[in-house]
Scaffold this motif. Structure first.
Motif, PDB file in Angstrom:
ATOM      1  N   ASN A   1       1.910  13.655  30.879  1.00 37.72           N
ATOM      2  CA  ASN A   1       1.595  12.501  30.339  1.00 37.72           C
ATOM      3  C   ASN A   1       0.991  11.699  29.438  1.00 37.72           C
ATOM      4  OD1 ASN A   1       0.896  12.813  33.258  1.00 37.72           O
ATOM      5  ND2 ASN A   1      -1.331  12.998  33.480  1.00 37.72           N
ATOM      6  N   SER A   2       1.417  12.184  28.872  1.00 36.16           N
ATOM      7  CA  SER A   2       1.469  11.891  26.942  1.00 36.16           C
ATOM      8  C   SER A   2       2.570  12.276  25.762  1.00 36.16           C
ATOM      9  CB  SER A   2       0.226  11.770  26.186  1.00 36.16           C
ATOM     10  OG  SER A   2       0.050  13.520  26.016  1.00 36.16           O
ATOM     11  N   LYS A   3       3.031  11.667  24.936  1.00 40.41           N
ATOM     12  CA  LYS A   3       3.812  12.396  23.381  1.00 40.41           C
ATOM     13  C   LYS A   3       2.973  13.884  23.410  1.00 40.41           C
ATOM     14  CE  LYS A   3       6.402   8.033  22.516  1.00 40.41           C
ATOM     15  NZ  LYS A   3       5.873   6.478  21.341  1.00 40.41           N
ATOM     16  N   GLN A   4       1.915  13.407  23.200  1.00 38.63           N
ATOM     17  CA  GLN A   4       1.438  14.842  22.799  1.00 38.63           C
ATOM     18  C   GLN A   4       1.236  16.225  23.921  1.00 38.63           C
ATOM     19  OE1 GLN A   4      -0.006  11.959  22.200  1.00 38.63           O
ATOM     20  NE2 GLN A   4       0.477  12.093  20.241  1.00 38.63           N
TER      21      GLN A   4
ATOM     22  N   ALA B   1       8.820  26.038  34.961  1.00 40.18           N
ATOM     23  CA  ALA B   1       7.930  25.148  34.102  1.00 40.18           C
ATOM     24  C   ALA B   1       7.456  25.826  33.508  1.00 40.18           C
ATOM     25  CB  ALA B   1       8.184  23.643  34.575  1.00 40.18           C
ATOM     26  N   ARG B   2       7.174  25.176  31.868  1.00 38.28           N
ATOM     27  CA  ARG B   2       6.381  25.607  31.043  1.00 38.28           C
ATOM     28  C   ARG B   2       5.970  24.165  30.025  1.00 38.28           C
ATOM     29  NH1 ARG B   2       6.001  26.682  25.139  1.00 38.28           N
ATOM     30  NH2 ARG B   2       4.696  28.233  24.560  1.00 38.28           N
ATOM     31  N   LEU B   3       4.421  24.217  30.869  1.00 43.42           N
ATOM     32  CA  LEU B   3       3.793  23.062  30.395  1.00 43.42           C
ATOM     33  C   LEU B   3       2.935  23.780  28.844  1.00 43.42           C
ATOM     34  CD1 LEU B   3       2.454  20.312  30.871  1.00 43.42           C
ATOM     35  CD2 LEU B   3       0.911  21.290  32.131  1.00 43.42           C
ATOM     36  N   SER B   4       3.316  22.734  27.531  1.00 44.24           N
ATOM     37  CA  SER B   4       2.838  23.183  26.205  1.00 44.24           C
ATOM     38  C   SER B   4       2.167  21.758  25.828  1.00 44.24           C
ATOM     39  CB  SER B   4       3.668  23.407  25.192  1.00 44.24           C
ATOM     40  OG  SER B   4       4.688  22.823  25.264  1.00 44.24           O
ATOM     41  N   ALA B   5       0.955  21.860  24.811  1.00 46.29           N
ATOM     42  CA  ALA B   5       1.069  20.560  23.944  1.00 46.29           C
ATOM     43  C   ALA B   5       1.441  20.814  22.190  1.00 46.29           C
ATOM     44  CB  ALA B   5      -0.494  20.747  23.697  1.00 46.29           C
ATOM     45  N   THR B   6       1.939  19.190  23.175  1.00 40.25           N
ATOM     46  CA  THR B   6       2.347  19.761  20.787  1.00 40.25           C
ATOM     47  C   THR B   6       1.866  19.473  19.761  1.00 40.25           C
ATOM     48  OG1 THR B   6       2.649  17.076  21.339  1.00 40.25           O
ATOM     49  CG2 THR B   6       4.610  18.374  21.637  1.00 40.25           C
ATOM     50  N   THR B   7       0.227  19.010  20.024  1.00 40.85           N
ATOM     51  CA  THR B   7      -0.846  19.130  19.061  1.00 40.85           C
ATOM     52  C   THR B   7      -2.196  19.086  19.727  1.00 40.85           C
ATOM     53  OG1 THR B   7      -1.566  16.559  19.732  1.00 40.85           O
ATOM     54  CG2 THR B   7      -0.199  17.063  17.695  1.00 40.85           C
ATOM     55  N   GLY B   8      -2.553  19.914  19.276  1.00 36.79           N
ATOM     56  CA  GLY B   8      -4.116  21.097  20.132  1.00 36.79           C
ATOM     57  C   GLY B   8      -4.923  21.564  19.323  1.00 36.79           C
ATOM     58  N   PRO B   9      -5.999  22.295  19.999  1.00 34.53           N
ATOM     59  CA  PRO B   9      -6.543  22.158  21.968  1.00 34.53           C
ATOM     60  C   PRO B   9      -5.871  20.694  22.408  1.00 34.53           C
ATOM     61  CG  PRO B   9      -7.917  22.997  20.794  1.00 34.53           C
ATOM     62  CD  PRO B   9      -7.562  22.437  19.670  1.00 34.53           C
TER      63      PRO B   9
ATOM     64  N   LEU C   1      -5.088  23.362  25.737  1.00 33.32           N
ATOM     65  CA  LEU C   1      -4.085  24.589  25.530  1.00 33.32           C
ATOM     66  C   LEU C   1      -3.461  24.448  23.840  1.00 33.32           C
ATOM     67  CD1 LEU C   1      -0.886  23.800  28.042  1.00 33.32           C
ATOM     68  CD2 LEU C   1      -2.681  25.759  27.766  1.00 33.32           C
ATOM     69  N   ALA C   2      -3.246  25.515  23.292  1.00 34.55           N
ATOM     70  CA  ALA C   2      -3.373  25.538  21.414  1.00 34.55           C
ATOM     71  C   ALA C   2      -2.070  25.718  21.664  1.00 34.55           C
ATOM     72  CB  ALA C   2      -3.888  27.035  21.159  1.00 34.55           C
ATOM     73  N   VAL C   3      -1.361  24.552  20.148  1.00 34.41           N
ATOM     74  CA  VAL C   3       0.219  24.552  20.150  1.00 34.41           C
ATOM     75  C   VAL C   3       0.618  25.757  19.876  1.00 34.41           C
ATOM     76  CG1 VAL C   3       1.698  24.108  17.870  1.00 34.41           C
ATOM     77  CG2 VAL C   3      -0.457  22.942  18.650  1.00 34.41           C
ATOM     78  N   GLY C   4       1.571  26.416  20.457  1.00 39.80           N
ATOM     79  CA  GLY C   4       2.411  27.537  20.103  1.00 39.80           C
ATOM     80  C   GLY C   4       1.853  28.770  21.403  1.00 39.80           C
TER      81      GLY C   4
END
Length: 485
Positions: free
Chosen positions: A60-63, A78-86, A173-176
């Motif tokens: 839903n966003s670039k983050q 599929a792996r769902l992650s956050a580019t900035t977090g949490p 979700l934390a980065v990494g």
């Protein structure tokens, strides 16, 4: 009466529906809508197995980020992650999984999820988007380990011509680190799973209507009180001439068994127990999972009770610490509470800070997120005839607050209620209609509860009901208020 979206949603769910002939459904709004034929192995999700990639899906966003990994249940995932977090992240179907769905059809949504680190939470959801509004159906998960876990639920579509938006949502979700997702399905019919307890009938109300398994009434508002220091309210009930519809009690983190015993007694007495706990660790530590074992033990004991419970963690947080930590704590604990089928997750704020205070305490800044909270509560008092710093205080009309709460409730599809309120003896004498008027305003604004603070504890004035006038006022409201049958 103006109703919030969530109350309207429950009304829509009760539209008369019945099968008239094979493949045909009659509803009170759209007669003779043809139901698409489907076999037992029909599966509507595009690329739900992620065998060779993540085509058909987006975030839903670039983050937020989605990628393909090889270590799925039977191949890819599929792996769902956050580019900035949490931060929260959403796996979203690029196109509606189904379109133009007739009302009355039943479906089962399924997904398998795996945490890369224990303690992750989230939910699987289907948003049914129709011309007249949106229904959100969901099932929550809280992953205690890093094993694959199945999440599924069954729902019946109530919006004619709806488009289905299917998502898997991960919280904070934390980065990494990431959430793995596999075998996402939407199938026709049921699959021996429990429906959302907020939509399941738990029983009936004395004035007509029903309440859900987590205690949400289909109409009206419960009326009740805090009584003394969590003591037996039966003497007070005799004085006011009836059973309380709801009872507020308060506990330290070491008083779990006492809280459970009181909740059990309340349920047996046809009261809704609304209980508040202070926490065994700081908000930041609770958000990081340090208190999960304590919370899971509490929820397991309340889940074993034969009736609805409303549960709050650290009510009135304003000024007690960094409010962002409080919000993070609520986000983290919500999936633990929602793993039960009889507990409503409720937050409680002062109300004044949200309407008139600092921006950090605004309704939006103290909101954990849509779908995480069943009831947002407020502690709003009548300060007429009270004294502070040598001056007689006044208060804004209560309905000024209730109007704000109603609008927020509709925007975020959440119920609202009053967890504490009170009027002192002098104001009750000069405005004898206040208690009835306030209850009626709450009902008219779509609120589902009003609990009076009938105790001398932590009281700055005579909130406690000790005279015949306030006893009579309380009893008159109680007589015709919403109660469990």
């Amino acid at each position: 009466m103006i109703l919030p979206l969530s109350r309207s949603r429950r009304s829509a769910a009760r539209v008369l529906t019945g099968t008239l002939a094979a493949g045909l459904v009659f509803t009170g709004l759209y007669p003779w809508v043809e139901v698409p034929k489907a076999s037992a192995d029909t599966q509507y999700v595009v690329n739900g197995t992620f065998t060779s990639g993540v085509s058909g899906w987006k975030t839903n966003s670039k983050q937020q980020s989605i990628s393909h990994v090889a270590n799925g249940r039977n191949g890819g995932a599929a792996r769902l992650s956050a580019t900035t977090g949490p931060a929260g992240s959403v796996l979203n179907d690029q196109k509606s999984t189904l379109t133009n769905v007739a009302a009355g059809q039943t479906f089962t949504a399924t997904a398998w999820v795996k945490a890369e680190e224990p303690g992750m939470g989230g939910h699987l959801r289907v948003r049914a988007v129709g011309n007249d509004g949106v229904d959100t159906h969901r099932e929550y998960f809280h992953l205690k380990d890093t094993n694959w876990t199945k999440v599924n639920f069954t729902f019946t579509n109530t919006r004619a011509g709806a488009d289905f938006d299917l998502n898997v949502v991960a919280y904070d979700l934390a980065v990494g680190t990431g959430l793995l997702i596999d075998d996402v399905k939407l199938t026709p019919g049921t699959d021996a799973v429990d429906a959302d307890p907020n939509d399941q009938i738990g029983g009936y109300l004395t004035e007509g209507g029903t309440y859900s398994k987590i205690g949400i009434p289909s109409e009206g508002a419960y009326f009740g009180a805090t009584v003394g220091s969590n003591g037996d309210p039966s003497s007070f009930e005799q004085e006011v001439g009836g059973k309380l519809g709801i009872r507020r009690t308060f506990y330290s983190p070491t008083q779990v068994d006492w809280a459970v015993d009181n909740a059990k007694t309340d349920i047996a007495s046809k009261r809704i127990p609304w209980i508040s706990f202070k926490l065994p660790h700081s908000w930041n530590d609770m958000a990081a999972g340090k208190g999960d074992a304590w919370a899971e033990d509490l929820v397991a004991k309340l889940d074993a009770l034969q009736g609805p419970v409303w549960l709050t963690f650290h009510h009135e947080p304003e000024g007690d610490g960094p409010i962002k930590d409080w919000v993070a704590m609520q986000k983290h604990l919500s999936p633990i509470v929602k793993s039960s089928d009889n507990i409503a997750f409720a937050t409680i704020l002062t109300g004044w800070h949200q309407v008139s205070g600092e921006e950090q305490y605004s309704l939006e800044n103290t909101w954990p997120g849509d779908g995480l909270v069943d009831i947002v509560g407020f502690d709003v008092y009548n300060y007429d005839e009270t004294v502070k710093d040598g001056k007689v205080r006044g208060t804004s009309p209560m309905d000024t607050y209730f109007q704000e709460f109603e609008a927020f409730s509709a925007k975020h599809d959440v119920e609202w209620g009053i967890g504490e309120t009170g009027i002192n003896n002098e104001a009750a004498a000069s405005d004898p209609e206040w208690m009835q008027r306030t209850y009626d305003q709450i009902v008219n604004r779509g609120g589902i509860a009003m609990s009076y603070f009938n105790t001398h504890l932590n009281s700055s004035t005579t909130w406690e009901i000790t005279d015949s006038l306030k006893t009579k006022q309380f009893g008159e409201v109680l007589k015709d208020s919403t109660k469990i049958k």
